[in-house]
Structure formats: C-alpha cells, structure tokens
Design a protein around this motif. Sequence first.
Motif, PDB file in Angstrom:
ATOM      1  N   HIS A 140       7.033 -30.913  -8.197  1.00  0.00           N
ATOM      2  CA  HIS A 140       7.060 -30.773  -6.688  1.00  0.00           C
ATOM      3  C   HIS A 140       6.171 -29.606  -6.558  1.00  0.00           C
ATOM      4  O   HIS A 140       6.377 -28.479  -7.257  1.00  0.00           O
ATOM      5  CB  HIS A 140       8.505 -30.547  -6.219  1.00  0.00           C
ATOM      6  N   ILE A 141       5.571 -29.648  -5.422  1.00  0.00           N
ATOM      7  CA  ILE A 141       4.627 -28.565  -4.822  1.00  0.00           C
ATOM      8  C   ILE A 141       5.188 -27.804  -3.727  1.00  0.00           C
ATOM      9  O   ILE A 141       5.443 -28.869  -2.846  1.00  0.00           O
ATOM     10  CB  ILE A 141       3.138 -29.193  -4.791  1.00  0.00           C
ATOM     11  N   PHE A 142       4.987 -26.698  -3.599  1.00  0.00           N
ATOM     12  CA  PHE A 142       5.524 -25.928  -2.528  1.00  0.00           C
ATOM     13  C   PHE A 142       4.258 -25.206  -1.947  1.00  0.00           C
ATOM     14  O   PHE A 142       3.777 -24.371  -2.677  1.00  0.00           O
ATOM     15  CB  PHE A 142       6.803 -24.931  -2.941  1.00  0.00           C
ATOM     16  N   GLN A 143       3.925 -25.512  -0.501  1.00  0.00           N
ATOM     17  CA  GLN A 143       2.579 -25.030  -0.300  1.00  0.00           C
ATOM     18  C   GLN A 143       2.492 -24.900   1.010  1.00  0.00           C
ATOM     19  O   GLN A 143       3.480 -25.423   2.113  1.00  0.00           O
ATOM     20  CB  GLN A 143       1.461 -25.958  -0.606  1.00  0.00           C
ATOM     21  N   VAL A 144       1.516 -24.300   1.759  1.00  0.00           N
ATOM     22  CA  VAL A 144       1.251 -24.424   3.202  1.00  0.00           C
ATOM     23  C   VAL A 144      -0.060 -25.177   3.291  1.00  0.00           C
ATOM     24  O   VAL A 144      -1.135 -25.183   2.346  1.00  0.00           O
ATOM     25  CB  VAL A 144       1.070 -23.105   3.972  1.00  0.00           C
ATOM     26  N   VAL A 145      -0.308 -25.880   4.214  1.00  0.00           N
ATOM     27  CA  VAL A 145      -1.478 -26.578   4.352  1.00  0.00           C
ATOM     28  C   VAL A 145      -1.902 -26.515   5.971  1.00  0.00           C
ATOM     29  O   VAL A 145      -1.307 -26.248   6.817  1.00  0.00           O
ATOM     30  CB  VAL A 145      -1.150 -28.141   4.314  1.00  0.00           C
ATOM     31  N   GLY A 146      -3.295 -26.854   5.923  1.00  0.00           N
ATOM     32  CA  GLY A 146      -4.026 -26.703   7.541  1.00  0.00           C
ATOM     33  C   GLY A 146      -5.089 -25.666   7.241  1.00  0.00           C
ATOM     34  O   GLY A 146      -5.551 -25.506   6.082  1.00  0.00           O
ATOM     35  N   SER A 147      -5.383 -24.863   8.206  1.00  0.00           N
ATOM     36  CA  SER A 147      -6.489 -23.899   8.219  1.00  0.00           C
ATOM     37  C   SER A 147      -6.274 -22.748   8.914  1.00  0.00           C
ATOM     38  O   SER A 147      -5.423 -22.818   9.694  1.00  0.00           O
ATOM     39  CB  SER A 147      -7.950 -24.302   8.561  1.00  0.00           C
ATOM     40  N   ILE A 148      -7.101 -21.763   8.564  1.00  0.00           N
ATOM     41  CA  ILE A 148      -6.861 -20.473   9.585  1.00  0.00           C
ATOM     42  C   ILE A 148      -7.743 -20.577  10.832  1.00  0.00           C
ATOM     43  O   ILE A 148      -7.549 -19.895  11.903  1.00  0.00           O
ATOM     44  CB  ILE A 148      -7.435 -19.268   8.963  1.00  0.00           C
ATOM     45  N   GLN A 149      -8.604 -21.859  11.247  1.00  0.00           N
ATOM     46  CA  GLN A 149      -8.980 -22.232  12.201  1.00  0.00           C
ATOM     47  C   GLN A 149      -7.947 -22.757  13.335  1.00  0.00           C
ATOM     48  O   GLN A 149      -7.831 -22.523  14.377  1.00  0.00           O
ATOM     49  CB  GLN A 149     -10.022 -23.083  12.258  1.00  0.00           C
ATOM     50  N   ASN A 150      -7.014 -23.484  12.776  1.00  0.00           N
ATOM     51  CA  ASN A 150      -5.953 -24.247  13.453  1.00  0.00           C
ATOM     52  C   ASN A 150      -4.523 -23.976  13.009  1.00  0.00           C
ATOM     53  O   ASN A 150      -3.639 -24.160  13.987  1.00  0.00           O
ATOM     54  CB  ASN A 150      -5.974 -25.701  13.001  1.00  0.00           C
ATOM     55  N   GLY A 151      -4.285 -23.065  12.009  1.00  0.00           N
ATOM     56  CA  GLY A 151      -3.024 -22.625  11.917  1.00  0.00           C
ATOM     57  C   GLY A 151      -2.400 -23.477  10.502  1.00  0.00           C
ATOM     58  O   GLY A 151      -2.891 -24.484  10.392  1.00  0.00           O
ATOM     59  N   MET A 152      -1.575 -23.133  10.078  1.00  0.00           N
ATOM     60  CA  MET A 152      -0.908 -23.603   8.827  1.00  0.00           C
ATOM     61  C   MET A 152       0.603 -24.273   8.998  1.00  0.00           C
ATOM     62  O   MET A 152       1.255 -23.566   9.935  1.00  0.00           O
ATOM     63  CB  MET A 152      -1.096 -22.945   7.509  1.00  0.00           C
ATOM     64  N   THR A 153       1.136 -25.216   8.190  1.00  0.00           N
ATOM     65  CA  THR A 153       2.332 -25.650   8.076  1.00  0.00           C
ATOM     66  C   THR A 153       2.816 -25.717   6.741  1.00  0.00           C
ATOM     67  O   THR A 153       2.137 -25.865   5.662  1.00  0.00           O
ATOM     68  CB  THR A 153       2.617 -27.003   8.933  1.00  0.00           C
ATOM     69  N   HIS A 154       4.404 -25.690   6.647  1.00  0.00           N
ATOM     70  CA  HIS A 154       4.696 -25.982   5.227  1.00  0.00           C
ATOM     71  C   HIS A 154       4.316 -27.445   4.865  1.00  0.00           C
ATOM     72  O   HIS A 154       4.508 -28.424   5.684  1.00  0.00           O
ATOM     73  CB  HIS A 154       6.054 -25.678   5.186  1.00  0.00           C
ATOM     74  N   GLY A 155       3.765 -27.508   3.537  1.00  0.00           N
ATOM     75  CA  GLY A 155       3.542 -28.978   3.064  1.00  0.00           C
ATOM     76  C   GLY A 155       4.165 -29.273   1.876  1.00  0.00           C
ATOM     77  O   GLY A 155       3.580 -29.755   0.882  1.00  0.00           O
ATOM     78  N   ILE A 190      13.943 -20.925   0.410  1.00  0.00           N
ATOM     79  CA  ILE A 190      13.054 -19.552   0.612  1.00  0.00           C
ATOM     80  C   ILE A 190      11.820 -19.713   0.679  1.00  0.00           C
ATOM     81  O   ILE A 190      11.306 -18.891   1.464  1.00  0.00           O
ATOM     82  CB  ILE A 190      13.506 -19.084  -1.145  1.00  0.00           C
ATOM     83  N   CYS A 191      10.990 -20.711   0.372  1.00  0.00           N
ATOM     84  CA  CYS A 191       9.554 -21.003   0.661  1.00  0.00           C
ATOM     85  C   CYS A 191       9.657 -21.207   2.184  1.00  0.00           C
ATOM     86  O   CYS A 191       8.396 -20.629   3.019  1.00  0.00           O
ATOM     87  CB  CYS A 191       8.919 -22.165   0.009  1.00  0.00           C
ATOM     88  N   ASP A 192      10.502 -22.002   2.865  1.00  0.00           N
ATOM     89  CA  ASP A 192      10.413 -22.068   4.554  1.00  0.00           C
ATOM     90  C   ASP A 192      10.611 -20.696   5.188  1.00  0.00           C
ATOM     91  O   ASP A 192      10.254 -20.868   6.271  1.00  0.00           O
ATOM     92  CB  ASP A 192      11.342 -23.147   4.784  1.00  0.00           C
ATOM     93  N   ALA A 193      11.338 -19.668   4.276  1.00  0.00           N
ATOM     94  CA  ALA A 193      11.597 -18.543   5.274  1.00  0.00           C
ATOM     95  C   ALA A 193      10.279 -17.691   5.352  1.00  0.00           C
ATOM     96  O   ALA A 193      10.146 -16.857   5.940  1.00  0.00           O
ATOM     97  CB  ALA A 193      12.746 -17.905   4.534  1.00  0.00           C
ATOM     98  N   ILE A 194       9.224 -18.165   4.537  1.00  0.00           N
ATOM     99  CA  ILE A 194       7.926 -17.254   4.404  1.00  0.00           C
ATOM    100  C   ILE A 194       7.159 -18.090   5.444  1.00  0.00           C
ATOM    101  O   ILE A 194       6.752 -19.221   5.454  1.00  0.00           O
ATOM    102  CB  ILE A 194       7.372 -17.481   3.365  1.00  0.00           C
ATOM    103  N   LEU A 195       6.725 -17.465   6.802  1.00  0.00           N
ATOM    104  CA  LEU A 195       6.197 -18.080   7.623  1.00  0.00           C
ATOM    105  C   LEU A 195       4.697 -18.497   7.224  1.00  0.00           C
ATOM    106  O   LEU A 195       4.101 -17.465   6.478  1.00  0.00           O
ATOM    107  CB  LEU A 195       5.823 -17.226   8.779  1.00  0.00           C
ATOM    108  N   PRO A 196       4.356 -19.637   7.603  1.00  0.00           N
ATOM    109  CA  PRO A 196       2.789 -20.051   7.212  1.00  0.00           C
ATOM    110  C   PRO A 196       1.744 -19.335   7.908  1.00  0.00           C
ATOM    111  O   PRO A 196       2.027 -18.679   8.930  1.00  0.00           O
ATOM    112  CB  PRO A 196       2.844 -21.507   7.470  1.00  0.00           C
ATOM    113  N   PRO A 197       0.691 -19.235   7.465  1.00  0.00           N
ATOM    114  CA  PRO A 197      -0.547 -18.492   8.448  1.00  0.00           C
ATOM    115  C   PRO A 197      -0.590 -19.136   9.523  1.00  0.00           C
ATOM    116  O   PRO A 197      -0.601 -20.250   9.681  1.00  0.00           O
ATOM    117  CB  PRO A 197      -1.489 -18.534   7.463  1.00  0.00           C
ATOM    118  N   GLU A 213      -2.489 -15.747  -0.119  1.00  0.00           N
ATOM    119  CA  GLU A 213      -1.333 -14.863   0.326  1.00  0.00           C
ATOM    120  C   GLU A 213      -0.254 -15.305   0.502  1.00  0.00           C
ATOM    121  O   GLU A 213       0.971 -14.723   0.092  1.00  0.00           O
ATOM    122  CB  GLU A 213      -1.945 -14.049   1.692  1.00  0.00           C
ATOM    123  N   TRP A 214       0.102 -16.700   1.313  1.00  0.00           N
ATOM    124  CA  TRP A 214       1.305 -17.299   1.258  1.00  0.00           C
ATOM    125  C   TRP A 214       1.954 -17.500   0.137  1.00  0.00           C
ATOM    126  O   TRP A 214       3.154 -17.036  -0.247  1.00  0.00           O
ATOM    127  CB  TRP A 214       1.338 -18.469   2.162  1.00  0.00           C
TER     128      TRP A 214
END
Length: 124
Positions: A31-46, A79-86, A107-108
């Motif tokens: 399982h992968i824990f990550q954020v997806v998206g971009s700093i141009q649009n913002g990111m979400t947990h993925g 715990i990962c969801d508690a870290i706000l995505p960029p 950084e996330w």
Amino acid sequence: MSYNVYRVASVGMPHDHHAIFVEANDDQSGHIFQVVGSIQNGMTHGHRPAEKPEDWVDYQDKVYIGKVSIANYSQIQPICDAILPPKKQFDGPRKLYPAEPIRRCQEWTQEAIEALVAAGILHK
C-alpha cells in the motif's frame, strides 16, 4: 510480525515524486500513502494499493525507513490523513504565499514519516 516500510521515489518533473510504501504482501506488493496533484492546483491524499515498486514504469528509488507491526498497520492512514496535503501555491508563475516555503510531496512525505515515528507506529 511486521511489515517493511520504505520511502519510494518515482520519476517526476521537475522533481521526483515521494511517497511511503508499506510492503504488506508476500509478492512485495502493498500500500502506498501519498499526496497527489501539483503545487499549481493543490494536492490531495492519494493512498492506494500498489504493486512492487520496482515494477512501476516510473520507479526511481526505494529507501528502507523502518517497520510497522501488523497490529499497528491500520493506524498509518489516519496519521497520514492528519498531515494536510500541500495547498495550491502558485497562480501561473506567481507565488501565492511568498513568505512561505514551497511544500511538495517530498515535504509531506517527510512530515508523515516523522508523525509515524512520533506516534510509535514506525520503528527502525
């Protein structure tokens, strides 16, 4: 019994993408824990199930960061969801928050690793 946990990198432009990978299956998938998206649009947990990182077409690197017990595995996602995505940080070439450092998936991922260690979930 425990699972190995890695910081994985996949090829990205202009920076490689970083995420946390938990090897939870005998075939080295997990399982992968990550954020997806971009700093141009913002990111979400993925977060998602994932095959063995070395089989990814964009695989770059895998670094062992510790172990998580099977009993504590279910605590990783909250715990990962508690870290706000960029958040969205640019409007075209204009930086929206000039006084703040840029925050990407790298950084996330580091913040999430630190939170897992602090919570006693991730052990070396």
